[in-house]
Design a protein around this motif. Structure first.
Motif, PDB file in Angstrom:
ATOM      1  N   ARG B 311      65.049 -20.523 -21.488  1.00 12.84           N
ATOM      2  CA  ARG B 311      64.840 -21.905 -21.034  1.00 12.84           C
ATOM      3  C   ARG B 311      66.088 -22.759 -21.288  1.00 12.84           C
ATOM      4  O   ARG B 311      66.557 -23.492 -20.410  1.00 12.84           O
ATOM      5  CB  ARG B 311      63.641 -22.502 -21.779  1.00 12.84           C
ATOM      6  CG  ARG B 311      63.450 -24.000 -21.625  1.00 12.84           C
ATOM      7  CD  ARG B 311      63.016 -24.362 -20.234  1.00 12.84           C
ATOM      8  NE  ARG B 311      62.624 -25.782 -20.149  1.00 12.84           N
ATOM      9  CZ  ARG B 311      62.240 -26.363 -19.027  1.00 12.84           C
ATOM     10  NH1 ARG B 311      62.179 -25.673 -17.895  1.00 12.84           N
ATOM     11  NH2 ARG B 311      61.899 -27.635 -19.018  1.00 12.84           N
ATOM     12  N   VAL B 312      66.611 -22.633 -22.491  1.00 10.53           N
ATOM     13  CA  VAL B 312      67.771 -23.444 -22.859  1.00 10.53           C
ATOM     14  C   VAL B 312      68.950 -23.140 -21.930  1.00 10.53           C
ATOM     15  O   VAL B 312      69.625 -24.056 -21.436  1.00 10.53           O
ATOM     16  CB  VAL B 312      68.163 -23.179 -24.332  1.00 10.53           C
ATOM     17  CG1 VAL B 312      69.460 -23.885 -24.676  1.00 10.53           C
ATOM     18  CG2 VAL B 312      67.055 -23.629 -25.264  1.00 10.53           C
ATOM     19  N   PHE B 313      69.151 -21.880 -21.681  1.00  8.97           N
ATOM     20  CA  PHE B 313      70.298 -21.497 -20.841  1.00  8.97           C
ATOM     21  C   PHE B 313      70.037 -21.794 -19.361  1.00  8.97           C
ATOM     22  O   PHE B 313      70.982 -22.118 -18.621  1.00  8.97           O
ATOM     23  CB  PHE B 313      70.642 -20.013 -21.052  1.00  8.97           C
ATOM     24  CG  PHE B 313      71.496 -19.796 -22.267  1.00  8.97           C
ATOM     25  CD1 PHE B 313      70.957 -19.876 -23.545  1.00  8.97           C
ATOM     26  CD2 PHE B 313      72.854 -19.559 -22.145  1.00  8.97           C
ATOM     27  CE1 PHE B 313      71.750 -19.699 -24.668  1.00  8.97           C
ATOM     28  CE2 PHE B 313      73.661 -19.377 -23.261  1.00  8.97           C
ATOM     29  CZ  PHE B 313      73.109 -19.448 -24.528  1.00  8.97           C
ATOM     30  N   SER B 343      77.458 -21.567 -23.034  1.00 11.39           N
ATOM     31  CA  SER B 343      76.422 -21.966 -23.985  1.00 11.39           C
ATOM     32  C   SER B 343      75.755 -23.226 -23.431  1.00 11.39           C
ATOM     33  O   SER B 343      76.230 -23.788 -22.438  1.00 11.39           O
ATOM     34  CB  SER B 343      77.048 -22.267 -25.358  1.00 11.39           C
ATOM     35  OG  SER B 343      77.520 -23.606 -25.422  1.00 11.39           O
ATOM     36  N   PRO B 344      74.696 -23.677 -24.054  1.00 11.70           N
ATOM     37  CA  PRO B 344      74.077 -24.922 -23.570  1.00 11.70           C
ATOM     38  C   PRO B 344      74.805 -26.188 -24.002  1.00 11.70           C
ATOM     39  O   PRO B 344      74.278 -27.285 -23.802  1.00 11.70           O
ATOM     40  CB  PRO B 344      72.666 -24.856 -24.157  1.00 11.70           C
ATOM     41  CG  PRO B 344      72.756 -23.957 -25.311  1.00 11.70           C
ATOM     42  CD  PRO B 344      73.848 -22.990 -25.032  1.00 11.70           C
ATOM     43  N   LEU B 345      75.968 -26.052 -24.575  1.00  9.87           N
ATOM     44  CA  LEU B 345      76.791 -27.224 -24.872  1.00  9.87           C
ATOM     45  C   LEU B 345      77.899 -27.264 -23.823  1.00  9.87           C
ATOM     46  O   LEU B 345      78.657 -26.297 -23.684  1.00  9.87           O
ATOM     47  CB  LEU B 345      77.407 -27.151 -26.263  1.00  9.87           C
ATOM     48  CG  LEU B 345      76.449 -27.271 -27.451  1.00  9.87           C
ATOM     49  CD1 LEU B 345      75.837 -25.924 -27.795  1.00  9.87           C
ATOM     50  CD2 LEU B 345      77.148 -27.851 -28.663  1.00  9.87           C
ATOM     51  N   ILE B 346      77.984 -28.360 -23.104  1.00  6.62           N
ATOM     52  CA  ILE B 346      78.940 -28.442 -21.996  1.00  6.62           C
ATOM     53  C   ILE B 346      79.824 -29.664 -22.202  1.00  6.62           C
ATOM     54  O   ILE B 346      79.343 -30.805 -22.250  1.00  6.62           O
ATOM     55  CB  ILE B 346      78.199 -28.543 -20.645  1.00  6.62           C
ATOM     56  CG1 ILE B 346      77.185 -27.395 -20.511  1.00  6.62           C
ATOM     57  CG2 ILE B 346      79.202 -28.494 -19.491  1.00  6.62           C
ATOM     58  CD1 ILE B 346      76.256 -27.532 -19.316  1.00  6.62           C
ATOM     59  N   ALA B 347      81.124 -29.399 -22.337  1.00  7.55           N
ATOM     60  CA  ALA B 347      82.088 -30.487 -22.559  1.00  7.55           C
ATOM     61  C   ALA B 347      82.929 -30.659 -21.304  1.00  7.55           C
ATOM     62  O   ALA B 347      83.391 -29.677 -20.709  1.00  7.55           O
ATOM     63  CB  ALA B 347      82.978 -30.142 -23.748  1.00  7.55           C
ATOM     64  N   PHE B 348      83.121 -31.903 -20.917  1.00 11.11           N
ATOM     65  CA  PHE B 348      83.844 -32.158 -19.668  1.00 11.11           C
ATOM     66  C   PHE B 348      84.560 -33.497 -19.732  1.00 11.11           C
ATOM     67  O   PHE B 348      84.241 -34.359 -20.566  1.00 11.11           O
ATOM     68  CB  PHE B 348      82.868 -32.141 -18.486  1.00 11.11           C
ATOM     69  CG  PHE B 348      81.794 -33.194 -18.560  1.00 11.11           C
ATOM     70  CD1 PHE B 348      80.689 -33.035 -19.386  1.00 11.11           C
ATOM     71  CD2 PHE B 348      81.900 -34.369 -17.820  1.00 11.11           C
ATOM     72  CE1 PHE B 348      79.710 -34.010 -19.469  1.00 11.11           C
ATOM     73  CE2 PHE B 348      80.921 -35.344 -17.898  1.00 11.11           C
ATOM     74  CZ  PHE B 348      79.819 -35.164 -18.721  1.00 11.11           C
TER      75      PHE B 348
END
Lengths: 490, 423
Positions: B311-313, B343-348
């Motif tokens: 779910r998280v992914f 990963s479920p952390l997305i930096a942009f």
């Protein structure tokens, strides 16, 4: 309040305040990003720890002011600090000050600290065309060129990027010569008579001129104690003159040393003349009766005893000029006597502060031996304070010093590098340490221990909170950019 | 309701959490949202143990809770410790290693500061050499790029690889198993900052092959603040990690022998001591804190950790696709092309001008306005980028099981509009 001062009443522009005889007066009217407190117990860590001045906090990992690589500092300025004209002090003023420090018309003895740390500052200094002649030329250059590693993000936010991690950068930015510069100064050459007559103020006082040989300070109407956590204002008017006979504070009096760290009295040997002969330099080092045998005095970062075993002999009787400031005349006499005893002819050449300052920053004319007394400008991680000024005339030594300072944050590499540079200096005998000493402070006056024992004439009105609490970890300190919490405490 | 959690819809599961209904919580990388039931355990157990004359020490070792949690991560009770947080766990590991002057640790500049701080302390205290590599960033990064950097940094003096399982700054999932195998080939100890792993990944700690994994209990695991999990390898399973157990000193311990020494560390799959007890016994402990974290872990088991991870992914991929479409792949600091690193952390970087990436004020304002004007909780991160003289700043969002597609759609739409206004 009446002050008796050491020399003259010609108050320098802050860019020229480093080691100036009137440097103590600068603090009356000038603030920097960071400074030191004068209300801490002498010798305590609080007396040498930088505290925010125009900045809201000491940048650190904890307040997102410093990145993991250790080369990018974000500095937020107070919004309530003002020039005596009423205009807010801005990040652009700080940038203007750092650019002015690099200008070709005045070279500060502290400039090597900045050039060796801030990214692009040396390139900016070197980029001044030889054709610059006027203040307008200088302003035009400053307004069309940037120091690559100094960015004003807005009126109140500054980024300072470094070439290498430099744990002493906050101390460097606390030097009075790094004070912000108002736009009005663009009309004047740095430290020119014109700008000295038109000094602006961010501190509790402002200089209002010289009358009958007396320099006069009056309250700065735009200064507020609420906007200045460090200084106080306890007198309505302050006057200063070397001729003051009824002084409330005698800055010429030498009491007990209260700065915790040793400085060094040393000779610089000019290799451009007769002392280009290595053996002659070694012979002088052998001849002199001296106590100090290290470039960095005990108690300072990077102090290591090294062995310089080379011995020299005078190739022929030498006739040398020994330059020194008046304040170093007794030591100069001892050096002269010592060298005369082995057949040298020594001509003593007393220098003014300005002449000595030019000699220390590259003017090699008119002297073979330069006598200097040098105190550390800050207390921790301060090898830079000795290595760069003392080795200024020694390109190989300076290169070694830069290499050592570039790894300052890595103990495994910095210790051997610091030893190597001092070994070189003593073996090459481009510098001869004579004796260690601490700066005597005027009795009864608070001193800024980290600034070489500089007297503080505007002591804080109330005790400051702990620098650590104020600067590093307090969640209540102003931090306008922190829209979210850092993940440092997990 | 608990018995059937595995079959419950995500909408129903969302209702388990103490979430502000008017907010969008996309910042689990900083702190998760506790389930109501976990909050209740904190309150109930605190009251049960307040003012009584009960013996508070045995339950402070959390033997049953550690057994339950250990099982969820494929390990045994003697290998699991309930710590105060990931930082504490990392510090106890770093300072418990038997490192001497000249020994080298390879790590990255994208580690949490608390890890780098402890390594620096080692450097100053013992003369340990810390070699710090800068991880590559961006959409096109591949696992092989990362492995190559680590491998190049290893020397004959290297003793430890220390790295984050998932980096907090760019949300890069490091190739954990491959890095551990690299360590095995060189005979190195592996220390993983798993702050973001617990509660997100359905993983078998033993199978990862690491020696130590320190996790947060309050991020993706959604336990109380002040909780963490520490895995310490305490037996040898050659199929997972063929190396002998490293020498390890359980600093801060009540039950480390006061006379004599513990038995030699085992060389087999049977433990020779309960290293977890040595670490767990550290004076009085918050019984409620351990109980609440255990309850959070039980809830995860009941929902299904495999299901949670999917779910998280899945939500993350949804968010990543929207962000990439909106801002472009060049704006992404997080890996995208290599599925292994996502990963479920997305930096942009949300703003049009690339130079705004080193303007902390603008990035911070972007995140702050998401929160103050739209009640969307994200955060900004800061990190170095190979070849750039600047410290870079990014907006970062995280997806978790309590998020849904609708709020992610809305959040990205709001981010796009706000970025337009700010650009």
């Amino acid at each position: 309040m009446r002050l008796r001062v050491k020399a003259g009443t010609d108050l320098p522009e802050p860019v020229a305040a480093h080691r100036h005889p009137l440097a103590a007066l600068t603090r009356l009217h000038t603030r920097q990003l960071f400074t030191y407190r004068s209300d801490a117990a002498p010798g305590s860590w609080q007396s040498v720890a930088p505290v925010p001045d125009l900045a809201t906090a000491i940048p650190s990992i904890y307040n997102a002011g410093l990145g993991a690589r250790g080369t990018s500092y974000v500095i937020h300025l107070r919004r309530d600090a003002r020039w005596d004209t009423g205009r807010p002090v801005t990040a652009h003023d700080v940038v203007r000050g750092l650019k002015r420090l690099c200008g070709p018309f005045h070279t500060s003895t502290a400039l090597p600290y900045f050039l060796s740390t801030i990214r692009g500052m040396a390139d900016y200094r070197d980029g001044h065309p030889a054709s610059l002649r006027t203040a307008a030329d200088l302003a035009e250059h400053a307004n069309t060129h940037d120091i690559a590693g100094v960015l004003a993000l807005d009126e109140h936010t500054l980024v300072v990027e470094l070439e290498h991690p430099a744990p002493d950068i906050i101390d460097i930015l606390a030097l009075p010569c790094a004070a912000p510069v108002p736009v009005e100064y663009e009309a004047f050459l740095p430290d020119s008579p014109e700008v000295r007559a038109a000094l602006r103020s961010t501190g509790p006082y402002r200089p209002v001129g010289i009358a009958d040989g007396v320099l006069r300070f009056e309250p700065n109407p735009a200064w507020s104690p609420a906007a200045d956590p460090v200084r106080g204002r306890h007198a309505e008017v302050i006057t200063a003159t070397p001729d003051e006979t009824a002084a409330d504070v005698d800055l010429t009096a030498e009491g007990e040393a209260r700065a915790p760290l040793h400085g060094v009295q040393y000779l610089t040997l000019n290799t451009g003349g007769p002392l280009g002969e290595h053996t002659a330099r070694l012979a002088i080092a052998d001849t002199l009766d001296r106590i100090a045998d290290t470039v960095i005095p005990p108690g300072n970062d990077g102090h290591h005893r090294v062995t310089a075993t080379a011995r020299g002999a005078l190739p022929a009787p030498l006739s040398l000029t020994l330059a020194h400031r008046d304040t170093d005349a007794p030591c100069a006499a001892r050096v002269t006597a010592g060298l005369a005893a082995v057949g040298m002819t020594i001509h003593s050449r007393p220098m003014t502060h300005e002449q000595h300052q030019r000699a220390m920053t590259g003017d090699r004319a008119g002297w073979d031996l330069l006598l200097t007394t040098w105190f550390p400008d800050w207390a921790h991680d301060n090898a830079r304070v000795f290595l760069l000024p003392l080795l200024l005339g020694d390109p190989e030594g300076t290169a070694l010093a830069h290499a050592a300072l570039a790894v300052q944050d890595d103990p495994a590499r910095s210790v051997p590098a610091l030893i190597a540079v001092q070994q070189h200096a003593l073996t090459a005998a481009t510098v001869i340490p004579l004796r260690y000493c601490r700066p005597p402070a005027p009795p009864g006056v608070p001193v800024l221990a980290a600034l070489g024992g500089l007297p503080d004439l505007a002591p804080a009105a109330a005790p400051l909170p702990s620098p650590r609490l104020e600067s590093a970890v307090s969640p209540t300190s102003p931090a306008p950019v922190t829209g979210t919490v850092n993940e440092v405490h997990r | 309701m608990e018995a059937g959690l595995r079959a419950r819809s995500w909408d129903e599961i969302r209702s388990l959490f103490a979430l502000d209904p008017d907010s969008v919580h996309l910042n689990t990388g900083t702190v998760g949202a506790m389930p109501h039931e976990v909050l209740d355990v904190v309150d109930r157990v605190t009251r049960e143990w307040t003012g009584g004359l009960l013996d508070v020490y045995p339950p402070g070792l959390y033997p049953e809770h550690r057994a339950t949690i250990a099982k969820a991560y494929g390990v045994d009770q003697d290998e699991m410790v309930i710590s105060h947080n990931a930082t504490e766990g990392m510090a106890r590991v770093i300072h418990g290693l038997d490192l001497r002057a000249g020994d080298e640790v390879v790590t990255t500049s994208h580690e949490c500061y608390s890890v780098l701080s402890n390594l620096n302390l080692l450097r100053h205290r013992h003369g340990v050499v810390v070699t710090t590599i800068t991880l590559p960033v961006g959409h096109d990064v591949r696992a092989e790029d990362i492995l190559a950097r680590f491998e190049a940094a290893i020397t004959p003096r290297t003793k430890v690889l220390a790295f984050a399982g998932i980096t907090l700054f760019t949300g890069t999932m490091l190739p954990i198993r491959a890095l551990c195998e690299l360590a095995h080939r060189h005979g190195l100890t592996t220390v993983i900052d798993g702050a973001l792993m617990a509660g997100m990944l359905d993983c078998d700690f033993r199978a990862l092959g690491a020696d130590f994994i320190s996790c947060s209990g309050s991020k993706f695991q959604c336990g109380p603040l002040g909780t963490g999990l520490l895995y310490v390898r305490n037996k040898v399973h050659p199929e997972h990690n063929p190396l002998p157990l490293p020498t390890f000193w359980p600093i801060i311990s009540t039950w480390y022998p006061m006379q004599g020494t513990p038995p030699p560390r085992t060389t087999t799959s049977v433990e020779s001591c309960n290293i977890g007890d040595f670490l767990q016994s550290a004076g009085s402990a918050s019984i409620a804190r351990g109980a609440a974290l255990a309850r959070a872990c039980e809830l995860w088991d009941e929902i299904g950790r495999d299901r949670i991870e999917r779910r998280v992914f899945e939500l993350a991929e949804h968010a990543r696709a929207l962000l990439t479409e909106r801002f472009g792949t060049a704006a992404m600091y997080s890996p995208g092309a290599d599925e292994r690193l996502r990963s479920p952390l997305i930096a942009f970087h949300p703003l049009r001008d690339p130079a705004d990436a080193w303007n902390v004020k603008k990035i911070a304002e972007f995140v702050s306005r998401l929160e103050s004007e739209h009640r969307i909780w994200t955060r900004w991160t800061e990190f170095d980028v190979e070849g750039s003289p600047h410290q870079h700043y990014a907006a970062r969002l995280c997806t978790h099981l309590f998020n849904d597609h609708t709020e992610i759609d809305r959040a990205v739409e709001v981010m796009g509009r706000l970025a337009e206004r700010m650009s």
